[in-house]
Write a protein that holds these residues in place. Structure first.
Motif, PDB file in Angstrom:
ATOM      1  N   HIS A  51       0.918  -1.281   0.013  1.00 23.89           N
ATOM      2  CA  HIS A  51      -0.106   0.036  -0.026  1.00 23.89           C
ATOM      3  C   HIS A  51       0.800   1.162  -0.133  1.00 23.89           C
ATOM      4  N   THR A 237      -8.632   5.241   2.625  1.00 27.34           N
ATOM      5  CA  THR A 237      -9.760   5.846   1.923  1.00 27.34           C
ATOM      6  C   THR A 237     -11.164   5.170   2.570  1.00 27.34           C
ATOM      7  N   LYS A 239     -12.863   2.830   1.387  1.00 27.28           N
ATOM      8  CA  LYS A 239     -12.784   1.485   1.087  1.00 27.28           C
ATOM      9  C   LYS A 239     -11.452   0.875   1.805  1.00 27.28           C
ATOM     10  N   LEU A 242      -5.091   2.610   0.502  1.00 27.52           N
ATOM     11  CA  LEU A 242      -4.707   2.731  -0.752  1.00 27.52           C
ATOM     12  C   LEU A 242      -3.766   2.039  -1.322  1.00 27.52           C
ATOM     13  N   TRP A 243      -4.075   0.882  -2.147  1.00 27.55           N
ATOM     14  CA  TRP A 243      -3.288   0.005  -2.491  1.00 27.55           C
ATOM     15  C   TRP A 243      -2.383   0.243  -3.906  1.00 27.55           C
ATOM     16  N   LYS A 248      -7.057  -3.720  -6.831  1.00 30.27           N
ATOM     17  CA  LYS A 248      -7.620  -3.456  -5.610  1.00 30.27           C
ATOM     18  C   LYS A 248      -8.011  -1.887  -5.535  1.00 30.27           C
ATOM     19  N   THR A 249      -6.923  -1.008  -6.039  1.00 29.71           N
ATOM     20  CA  THR A 249      -7.030   0.357  -6.022  1.00 29.71           C
ATOM     21  C   THR A 249      -7.063   0.813  -7.613  1.00 29.71           C
ATOM     22  N   SER A 250      -8.053   1.059  -8.247  1.00 31.31           N
ATOM     23  CA  SER A 250      -7.743   1.645  -9.687  1.00 31.31           C
ATOM     24  C   SER A 250      -6.833   2.851  -9.911  1.00 31.31           C
ATOM     25  N   GLU A 253      -9.039   5.838  -9.091  1.00 37.01           N
ATOM     26  CA  GLU A 253      -9.273   6.218  -7.735  1.00 37.01           C
ATOM     27  C   GLU A 253      -7.720   6.764  -7.007  1.00 37.01           C
ATOM     28  N   PHE A 254      -6.772   6.003  -7.339  1.00 36.09           N
ATOM     29  CA  PHE A 254      -5.421   6.237  -6.892  1.00 36.09           C
ATOM     30  C   PHE A 254      -5.053   7.785  -7.356  1.00 36.09           C
ATOM     31  N   TYR A 257      -7.171  10.214  -5.207  1.00 35.17           N
ATOM     32  CA  TYR A 257      -6.836  10.387  -4.117  1.00 35.17           C
ATOM     33  C   TYR A 257      -5.806  11.640  -3.586  1.00 35.17           C
ATOM     34  N   THR A 304       0.871   8.788  -9.531  1.00 32.43           N
ATOM     35  CA  THR A 304       0.337   7.781 -10.409  1.00 32.43           C
ATOM     36  C   THR A 304       1.083   7.333 -11.352  1.00 32.43           C
TER      37      THR A 304
END
Length: 414
Positions: A51, A237, A239, A242-243, A248-250, A253-254, A257, A304
């Motif tokens: 993560h 997050t 969910k 933050l992977w 696991k975290t698209s 989404e990443f 964040y 990212t």
């Protein structure tokens, strides 16, 4: 980035706010300036993905390698059998050997994205190779004799657990991590151990063990944990964590964040999580009001790009910009497919739906969001918390739900 001849990596890490504590600051700086140092960081495979907290440690390894030093990525296949009590108020769940092995394999693949393992420039080791075969009585006689229980009980990681109960199993963790340092010194001439600041007690015990057993001086250094300006850990997050694993975290989404961090946290994130020159970090951090959003875009793109590659970062950025500007690029927005039959007849209550999609933490949170005017469906504000979402509301089988200004979710009919 400057070459190793131009700057000492210690100064670089310090300037970027990454260093928290050191066992021997002057000696560490001197050592890093005059020779190629083999160092290690340990990662216990307690989940099937690294993560963003681990990413901080990976950044350190990347900096060290760029300046000519040799990383050892230690996967804790042995220590994960016990579980680190540091920073925890409860005992970790026990894990099977198979789960630990599967997680370890995933960790190794992730390291390869960031660290160059060619030509012995870095190595991966697993402490299961030496810990699982230890003879308990010999270990306690040879290693345990060097540890003072009184001193161990003053360690922060144990102090906070004494009130809730500390098992003897966890008490052994410090011995095992210290023994890792000793083994890596013997096997690879490893002279430094790095870790998050919650590892300080374990690291200084390892330094002490090598001195007692080998009569040699080794060193330890901890790094600042990634905290918000309010002192809370970043990378959590709705969910969960933050992977780094895109499954696991698209990437979208990443990206989102980091695009949505608080203004006060922009400098810390740019400094610790990117390789942008510090002059640029200072310039971006100085932006005010609406201008700071430019800095957040750059931050989100850079982090990212490091984790998921430039193509995925660009796609995430395009999707975010399209949504903010009212465009129609929905390709990279988080989406959930739901059978059309669920929306037939009376349909599905809007509050239940957004709770199911984890756009809100609970139904109560959902009601509050609607009361405060914070929910739209296809750009139409939801004012009725009892609204039922029916099949005829979907255009081309899709609806776009937006919570606040920045959280989007696409629902598609199956």
């Amino acid at each position: 980035m400057e070459t190793a001849q131009e700057r000492n990596v210690y100064d670089v890490l310090k300037e970027r706010g990454l260093i928290k504590q050191t066992t021997h600051e002057d000696q560490i700086r001197e050592l890093l300036g005059k020779e190629k140092v083999t160092f290690y960081i340990g990662f216990d495979p307690t989940a099937d993905s690294l993560h963003v907290g681990h990413f901080m440690q990976i950044i350190i390894m990347m900096y060290m390698q760029k300046y000519g030093h040799k990383p050892i990525a230690l996967v804790g296949g042995g220590t994960a059998m016990v579980g680190d009590p540091s920073g925890r108020t409860d005992m970790r769940q026990m894990m099977t050997k198979d789960t630990i092995r599967e997680n370890s394999d995933k960790f190794k693949k992730t390291f390869g994205k960031f660290i160059n393992f060619d030509d012995d420039k870095a190595i991966i080791v697993n402490n299961a190779d030496w810990l699982l075969e230890l003879n308990y009585v010999e270990f306690i006689r040879d290693i345990g004799r060097h540890f003072s229980v009184n001193r161990m009980l003053t360690a922060e990681c144990f102090k906070q657990r004494l009130e809730t109960g500390l098992s003897f199993l966890e008490f052994n963790y410090m011995l095992m991590q210290s023994y890792d340092f000793l083994e890596l010194y013997r096997r690879h001439n490893c002279k430094m151990q790095f870790g998050g600041d919650d590892q300080w007690s374990n690291i200084i015990q390892g330094v002490d063990l090598v001195r007692r057993e080998m009569g040699e001086q080794v060193f330890g250094m901890t790094f600042a944990l990634l905290l918000t300006s309010e002192g809370k850990k970043m990378g959590k997050t709705q969910k969960g964590a933050l992977w780094l694993d895109p499954e696991k975290t698209s990437p979208y989404e990443f990206y989102q964040y980091w695009r949505n961090v608080e203004d006060a946290d922009v400098r810390t994130c740019l400094s610790m999580l990117t390789f942008l020159p510090m002059e640029q970090v200072e310039e971006l951090s100085a932006l005010k009001d609406a201008e700071i959003n430019k800095a957040k875009e750059i931050l989100a793109f850079e982090v990212t790009k490091l984790v998921h590659g430039e193509e995925e970062a660009a796609k995430a950025q395009d999707a975010a910009r399209a949504l903010f500007s009212g465009g129609a690029s929905l390709e990279n927005v988080p989406k959930t497919q739901i059978p059309a039959s669920r929306f037939e007849g009376e349909g599905v209550g809007v509050v239940g739906l957004i709770a199911e999609l984890k756009l809100v933490s609970s139904k109560g949170d959902g009601f509050r969001t609607i009361e405060q005017g914070g929910l739209t469906i296809d750009d139409v504000k939801v004012t009725d918390a009892k609204l039922m979402i029916t099949k005829d509301m979907f255009q081309d089988g899709k609806i776009l739900i937006k919570k606040g200004k920045k959280t989007f979710h696409l629902v598609e009919l199956l």
